[in-house]
Structures are given as structure tokens and as C-alpha cells.
Design an enzyme around this catalytic site. Structure first.
Site, PDB file in Angstrom:
ATOM      1  N   GLN B 120       0.853  -1.181   0.000  1.00 60.10           N
ATOM      2  CA  GLN B 120       0.000   0.000   0.000  1.00 60.10           C
ATOM      3  C   GLN B 120       0.891   1.233   0.000  1.00 60.10           C
ATOM      4  OE1 GLN B 120      -0.684   1.812   3.426  1.00 60.10           O
ATOM      5  NE2 GLN B 120      -2.907   1.834   3.462  1.00 60.10           N
ATOM      6  N   SER B 123       1.810   6.822   2.275  1.00 58.83           N
ATOM      7  CA  SER B 123       2.610   7.804   3.011  1.00 58.83           C
ATOM      8  C   SER B 123       3.706   8.403   2.149  1.00 58.83           C
ATOM      9  CB  SER B 123       3.258   7.157   4.228  1.00 58.83           C
ATOM     10  OG  SER B 123       2.285   6.708   5.106  1.00 58.83           O
ATOM     11  N   SER B 156       5.557  -1.151   3.763  1.00 58.82           N
ATOM     12  CA  SER B 156       5.856  -2.519   4.204  1.00 58.82           C
ATOM     13  C   SER B 156       5.811  -3.449   3.004  1.00 58.82           C
ATOM     14  CB  SER B 156       4.819  -3.003   5.216  1.00 58.82           C
ATOM     15  OG  SER B 156       4.684  -2.082   6.250  1.00 58.82           O
ATOM     16  N   GLU B 239      -7.444  -0.630   7.048  1.00 58.53           N
ATOM     17  CA  GLU B 239      -6.122  -0.689   7.666  1.00 58.53           C
ATOM     18  C   GLU B 239      -6.228  -0.631   9.178  1.00 58.53           C
ATOM     19  OE1 GLU B 239      -3.500   2.595   6.679  1.00 58.53           O
ATOM     20  OE2 GLU B 239      -1.775   1.424   7.339  1.00 58.53           O
ATOM     21  N   SER B 361      -1.046   8.562  13.049  1.00 62.80           N
ATOM     22  CA  SER B 361      -0.566   8.734  14.422  1.00 62.80           C
ATOM     23  C   SER B 361      -1.733   8.666  15.415  1.00 62.80           C
ATOM     24  CB  SER B 361       0.133  10.083  14.562  1.00 62.80           C
ATOM     25  OG  SER B 361      -0.820  11.118  14.384  1.00 62.80           O
ATOM     26  N   GLU B 363      -2.549  10.832  17.474  1.00 57.29           N
ATOM     27  CA  GLU B 363      -3.252  12.127  17.493  1.00 57.29           C
ATOM     28  C   GLU B 363      -4.302  12.173  16.384  1.00 57.29           C
ATOM     29  OE1 GLU B 363       0.014  11.706  18.020  1.00 57.29           O
ATOM     30  OE2 GLU B 363      -0.214  12.160  20.147  1.00 57.29           O
TER      31      GLU B 363
END
Lengths: 361, 396
Positions: B120, B123, B156, B239, B361, B363
Site C-alpha cells: 500500500q 505515506s 511494508s 487498515e 498517528s 493524534e
């Protein structure tokens, strides 16, 4: 078995929620808290008419033969409204102690009355200077069927018709309507719970048949899940009220709930509640299936629920700012309930030690 | 009951083909890629892959009961399925939901048999948890194909993947969420460069992936052109469930089973403080697993997981961080060593902050929970939702 509410439990939850909003909103809870009465008789009648006091009591003793998990659904919803009732003291602690023993006479005499809500029971375990529920009691001794000594922190003791007293040589059934029994309702931090000190001075009691150690163990499990269920409900209300406020209170041109300092606290409270709720459900399932993991699951639910509630109630006060600290706001009712709930029925360290013991650590 | 039959069938197959879980076996377990592929193929041939997925795409067409049964049974075995977790957990369900019939027929069966490994590609180095700020571009050629240029990170399995699901910016003149498209990209294309990324633990579990004029055909779009954010939301939801809602892993170095064993080895287990910490590790670990079950059973009864997947993700990451502190107390001075029995715990402590970042994250998860579960207002940072992407201030 599932971990989510089954259709009957959903119906029960709806019914109790309706009762809470119609008959016992927080304004009513506050009025009862400031009165001399430990609970509102009308609300208790309504709770009884839903069959809650007898829900987990077998049919042969006049109950509805439901599961403990069913009753916890009711406690969760009543806990969400901070509704004052003797349900936990009477139907969980006292009835649970009777059910865990082997005294058929005591069961058939008292359980039907408790199931109907006509009689109220309470369980007297704690003694001065000992916050654990595991110790062998020394403060109440029996001589020829008469009891003497003092029990403290007795939930619902002042309104009880019958006490199950943990004495040095077993559990005794003590009727409160007799000379030699002095019950004093204490002034307490938590305005929504009635706690009493019980002094016995030659009171007559009936030694209950059965293994006292096993009864105590069972009662601790039931107390842990029941309290955790109430606390789970209360956490949801803390989050709900605070979220509503964060949506309408503006600072620096935005609702305060738009700021991460506020939303992250609420997200954390919600996440903790999800864990508490899941652990209460796990313990309810273990009780229902009779799993050998009952004590582990019950203690795990309690060690998560009590501190999570204290935190959510504290955040409720903090996130409301100054208004949350005022007498008029309901936040302190929850905060008081949370703090007391963390230490009553065996305090936090006792619960963690118990979980470690039951895990064989 | 069919679920019981299925359970028995799964158990029989696993007993014959998988390694039963023991702590020692878990420590030694290091399957090769070929072993993993052979295992996945066997799993698919035995009818144990894609349990709830439609049969026309190689799935079993069974219900959640069977899936739960398989998950319960397989928890007692070590399965070399690591290389397939991403593909089957994220791109595959997204393609099943949004992909074309051709994409489903072409890829899903091969993903199930392990013939195609997927990664995937979301990012980017300058984006972090703000996925919608991505700067990789895809520009349309005259023939209708697309040329992808840019860099992805934290990927990954890129080093052994055959395909990837990539997000690229296809229109920079509209607000940032509106000009993104999701594509299927062939990782064997000569313009794709994969470089291992070494992290704090000294391992290289992720990669940096560079795209240099990588051409993908018009039919590589998943969903609609410029509607890639909607596809990304579907994949991110999957995910969070994949990362967060795992059961209680028996070989988790920060889990109760391992920490109790090590406490007993290093002689701390009689200490009252250590016993209490162990109790809390157990309570938190089992509650997180039970919450996964609550979500799952809720979904079965028609209550979609939705943004509550973020709760599972946050709870899992926070457990890792909290248990790291607990492990220091439980294990004591040996936690400073990278040798002996506690080494795996020390390494997991080092890895903890990474797990709290992967998949968004903590947050970001808190924002999602607060906004989409609790209904709190949008973060002020979302103000740039209306600004065209090419007028935004971005990290460089």
C-alpha cells in the site's frame, strides 16, 4: 454467546433508559441526594416493575431466571443516570451471597422478597482499617448465635431489612428489625450512594450453611462486575454531557471541541470506555457460561472500570472549566460517585492483587 | 452447525500444515518468502482463504461465523502469512468494494493464492499522517495512460510486492482531497526503485519507494479519477481494523504471557508492585482483544465498524506504549540488555513509537474518534480543505 447485547437485553436497556429519563433525570437524582431518603420510592417501584430486582434470581426463588449479564445491562443504564436504588446492594450482593451458599431456608425465605423488591438486603464485609474484601474478619464475633462487633462501608445498610454479615466463623443472616442492631447512615462523599456503619451488640443471627470462602469469592466477583457495569454506564454520560458542552461553548472564535486539547481528552475517555465496556461484557459472558475464568474476568473489568470512570469524571469537570466546578453543575455528582466507587467493595490495590492471584502470578 | 464443521476442517488442515504455537517455536519462527507462498497457496486450496469473500473471485462465500471460527482456531498456530497481511487486509477489500469487475477477477484470486503480493503506497516523506497532502503526481498521457512520479515511504513489503495500491495527485488546482486518484501500480516496472528504510530498532521493516515515469494504463484506476480520497478512506478504514483489532497475540513480547514468564525468570514476580503491573497488563491486553470482538459481532448484527476502527488502532498503540513502561518495571535492569530472554521485550519497547505512528498517528486517530464517533467539530487545521492544492503551504 455474544459480547453484544442480545435482543432481550436491547429491549431491557431501552426500557431502563426510558425510565431514567422520565422518572429519574439528573435533577431528580440531585433532589434525592439532598433529601434524607437514600432513594426515591417511586423510582424504585418503577425499577421493580421492570423486574430488575429478580432478574438474576432463579425461578424457584421467585425470580425471572435471567442471567447476571441481563442484570448488568440494567445496572449499566441505571449507572448512566446515577439513579439511586438498592439494586446493587440487595439483588447483587445480598442475593448473590445467599445464592452462593447452601442455605435453602434462607434462600426460600428471603430471595422471593428480594426478587420482588419488597425486602432489601445488604452485605456487611468491610471492617475499620481494612479496605480489602479478602481478609478473615475479626471485628464481628459470634457466640451461641449472637453477634457482636462493627462493620463499616455497608452499601445500602441503612435501608436493609436483612443483612448478610461476614463474621469470624462464616456468613450470618441478621434481621435489622431487632434490638442489638444499630445502623447509622454515614455522611458520605458520594451523594448518590447510601453507606452505613452497622454495630451489632448481641444481635441474633443465623449462620448460613455453605462454604464461607466460596461465598465470599463469588460475591467479590459479582460485586466487581456489577460495579464496573454501573461505572461503564456512568462513563458514557460523562462523555455525552462533556461532548455536548464542547460543541456549544465557544472560545477564541471556535467551539472548544474543535481544539485538540479538548477533543483528545474526550477521545481518550471514549477509548477507555470501549475497553471497560468490552471487559464488562467479557465478565458477564464468563458468569453466564460458568467459565473458570470468571474471577479473572470480573477483576479485570473492575481494575479497568473504576480508574477509567474517575478519569472521565475528572475530565468532565476540567473540560467544563469553571462551570464544571460549581455546585449547580452535575459534574461533581459523577466525580463523587467515581471516587467512592474506586475504593468501595474492596479498593484498587486489593482488586489488582486479586487479579494477580487469580491469574496465578 | 456449519461453522463447527468449518472449524473442524480448519483445525485438521492447520494441524497437518502449520506449526503449533509455543513460545520457543515463536522465537525461532522465520519462514522464507517461498515457504510463505507455498503456505498461502495451500490455505487457499483447502478453502481457508477469503472466507467471507465472494466465490466468483476465489473466496469461500461463507459468513462471519466461519471467519471467527478460523481466527480462533488459527490463533494456536504460527502461520507464515506475514507477506500477505497488507494485500489481503487493505487493497483487496478496497478493490472488492470499489474496483471494476475486471480488476476483481484479475487480482483477487491471485492475492488469495499468494501468487500476487501487494503493498500500500500512501505515506510520503513530507506528509506523515496528513495523507491528503501527498505530492506524488500522476499525469495523463495522450494515449490515456498515466505517468507516476514521486516518492513514497513507510511501505511494508515493497521489496517483494508484485503490485501496489498507490495514491497520486491528478489535479493540483482543486482542494487537496479533491484531486487525488488511486491506481494499481506494477511494482516490477523499471521506473520503480525500492530502498530499505532502517528504523530505530536497527531493522528494515519498511521501504522508501521512488517512482520515475512509471506508466500505468487507464484501467489501473481504482474507483474514479480524482475520487481517490474516497477510496483512501475505505482502505484506511480497513487498515485500522487490520492493525488495531487483532486478538490477544500469544507471542506479543509486551503481552501478559511473555512478561509473566520473564518476571519469573529474572526473579521479580514476587514483588507486589510487579504483580499488580502484570495484572494490569492482562486486563488491558484482554480488553483490547475483547473490544475487537465487540466490533466484529456488532458488524455481524448490522452495526458497521466505521470510525470505531480508530479506537482499536489507538487502543492497540497505547497498549504498546503503556506496556513498555510496565515492562521496564516488570523486567527490571535486564531491559537494558539486548541479549537473553528479555531481548525481545527490549526490542519491542524500541519499536513501540513506530507502531503508534503506523496507519496514522495516535493524534490523528483521536481526531477521527472525536469528530466521527463523538461528533465534535472539525479541527481548525482542516481550514485548508477549501484551498486549491497548488496554493497550499506544504512541507518540502
Amino acid at each position: 454467546m455474544t459480547l453484544i447485547d442480545n435482543p432481550d437485553q436491547k429491549d431491557l436497556a431501552d426500557a431502563v433508559r426510558k425510565l431514567v429519563s422520565a422518572r429519574s433525570p439528573l435533577s431528580k437524582v440531585r433532589a434525592v441526594a439532598l433529601s434524607d431518603a437514600p432513594y426515591d420510592a417511586d423510582v424504585w417501584r418503577q425499577v421493580c416493575s421492570l423486574g430488575l430486582p429478580g432478574l438474576a434470581i432463579p425461578e424457584q426463588y421467585g425470580g425471572a431466571d435471567g442471567t447476571w449479564a441481563d442484570l448488568f445491562v440494567g445496572l449499566r443504564e441505571l449507572g448512566a443516570g446515577l439513579v439511586q436504588t438498592p439494586l446493587l446492594a440487595s439483588s447483587v450482593l445480598a442475593a448473590g451471597a445467599l445464592l452462593a451458599g447452601d442455605d435453602e431456608d434462607a434462600k426460600s425465605t428471603w430471595l422471593p422478597k428480594i426478587a420482588e423488591g419488597k425486602a432489601i438486603g445488604a452485605l456487611a464485609i468491610s471492617e475499620e482499617g481494612d479496605a480489602t474484601w479478602g481478609a478473615q474478619p475479626a471485628g464481628v464475633t459470634a457466640t451461641d448465635g449472637t453477634l457482636s462487633g462493627t462493620k463499616v462501608a455497608v452499601l445500602g445498610g441503612a435501608e436493609a431489612d436483612v443483612l448478610i454479615v461476614h463474621a469470624s466463623d462464616g456468613f450470618y443472616l441478621v434481621e435489622t428489625d431487632q434490638p442489638g442492631v444499630t445502623v447509622t447512615r454515614e455522611e458520605v462523599l458520594d451523594l448518590t450512594r447510601s453507606v452505613a456503619t452497622v454495630t451489632l451488640d448481641g444481635a441474633s443471627g443465623r449462620l448460613l450453611a455453605g462454604d464461607a470462602g466460596a461465598v465470599l469469592d463469588r460475591v467479590i466477583d459479582l460485586a466487581n462486575v456489577a460495579l464496573a457495569a454501573e461505572q461503564s454506564g456512568a462513563i458514557t454520560t460523562c462523555i455525552k454531557i462533556t461532548t455536548e458542552y464542547a460543541n456549544i461553548r465557544y472560545s477564541f472564535g471556535l467551539p472548544i471541541g474543535a481544539y485538540q486539547g479538548v477533543k483528545h481528552k474526550l477521545a481518550d475517555d471514549y477509548t477507555e470506555w470501549c475497553l471497560v465496556d468490552a471487559s464488562v461484557r467479557t465478565a458477564g459472558e464468563a458468569l453466564t457460561t460458568g467459565s473458570s475464568e470468571v474471577s479473572v474476568a470480573a477483576a479485570a473489568a473492575r481494575v479497568l472500570a473504576s480508574p477509567a470512570y474517575t478519569r472521565a469524571a475528572k475530565n468532565m469537570m476540567l473540560l467544563h472549566g469553571g462551570i464544571g466546578f460549581t455546585w449547580e453543575h452535575d459534574a461533581h455528582l459523577f466525580y463523587r460517585n467515581a471516587v467512592a466507587g474506586n475504593v468501595l467493595l474492596g479498593g484498587p490495590l486489593f482488586q489488582q492483587d486479586r487479579l494477580a492471584d487469580k491469574l496465578g502470578v | 452447525m456449519p461453522a463447527d464443521e468449518f472449524r473442524a476442517k480448519a483445525l485438521a488442515w492447520l494441524q497437518e500444515h502449520a506449526t503449533p504455537f509455543t513460545a520457543e517455536a515463536a522465537d525461532r519462527f522465520a519462514p522464507t518468502l517461498d515457504e510463505s507462498k507455498a503456505f498461502q497457496k495451500g490455505l487457499a486450496e483447502a478453502g481457508l482463504a477469503g472466507i467471507t469473500w465472494p466465490t466468483e473471485y476465489g473466496g469461500q462465500g461463507l459468513g462471519e461465523d466461519e471467519l471467527i471460527a478460523f481466527n480462533e482456531v488459527s490463533a494456536d498456530f504460527l502461520m507464515p502469512t506475514g507477506p500477505f497481511v497488507i494485500g489481503l487486509g487493505m487493497p483487496a477489500p478496497t478493490i472488492l468494494e470499489l474496483g471494476t469487475e475486471e480488476q476483481k477477477k484479475r487480482h483477487i484470486p491471485k492475492m488469495l493464492t499468494g501468487e500476487e503480493i501487494w503493498c500500500q503506497l500512501f505515506s510520503e516523506p513530507n506528509g506523515g499522517s496528513d495523507v491528503a497532502s501527498l505530492q506524488t503526481t500522476a499525469t495523463r498521457t495522450e494515449t490515456g495512460s498515466w505517468l507516476i512520479n514521486g516518492q513514497k515511504v513507510w511501505t511494508s513489503g515493497a521489496q517483494f510486492s508484485d503490485f501496489g495500491a498507490i495514491l497520486a495527485r491528478t489535479d493540483p488546482t482543486v482542494p487537496r482531497h479533491a484531486g487525488i486518484t488511486m491506481f494499481i501500480v506494477d511494482m516490477h516496472h523499471p521506473g520503480v526503485t525500492v530502498r530499505p528504510l532502517v528504523v530505530a530498532t536497527g531493522d528494515a521493516p519498511f521501504n522508501e519507494v521512488y517512482f520515475d515515469d512509471v506508466e500505468v494504463p487507464a484501467d489501473a484506476v481504482i474507483g474514479e479519477v480524482n475520487a481517490g480520497w474516497a477510496a483512501a478512506v475505505v482502505m484506511l478504514r480497513n487498515e485500522r481494523v487490520t492493525i488495531g483489532a487483532r486478538g490477544r497475540a500469544r507471542n506479543n513480547p509486551l503481552g501478559f504471557d511473555t512478561l509473566r514468564e520473564i518476571a519469573s525468570d529474572v526473579g521479580t514476580s514476587d514483588d507486589p508492585g510487579v504483580r499488580r503491573k502484570l495484572a494490569m497488563v492482562y486486563a488491558r491486553e484482554t480488553a483490547a482483544a475483547a473490544f475487537g470482538r465487540v466490533l466484529h459481532e456488532g458488524a455481524l448484527s448490522g452495526e458497521p465498524i466505521g470510525a470505531r476502527g480508530s479506537v482499536g488502532k489507538l487502543a492497540g498503540a497505547e497498549f504498546g506504549l503503556w506496556a513498555s513502561d510496565a515492562a521496564e518495571e516488570i523486567v527490571g535492569q535486564d531491559i537494558a540488555l539486548l541479549s537473553g530472554k528479555s531481548a525481545k521485550v527490549a526490542k519491542m519497547i524500541l519499536a513501540g513509537p513506530g507502531s503508534a505512528t503506523a496507519g496514522g498517528s495516535n493524534e490523528i486517530q483521536r481526531n477521527i474518534i472525536a469528530e466521527r464517533v463523538l461528533g465534535l467539530p472539525k479541527d481548525p487545521g482542516a481550514a485548508d480543505r477549501k484551498t486549491p492544492f497548488n496554493q497550499l503551504k506544504l512541507s518540502k
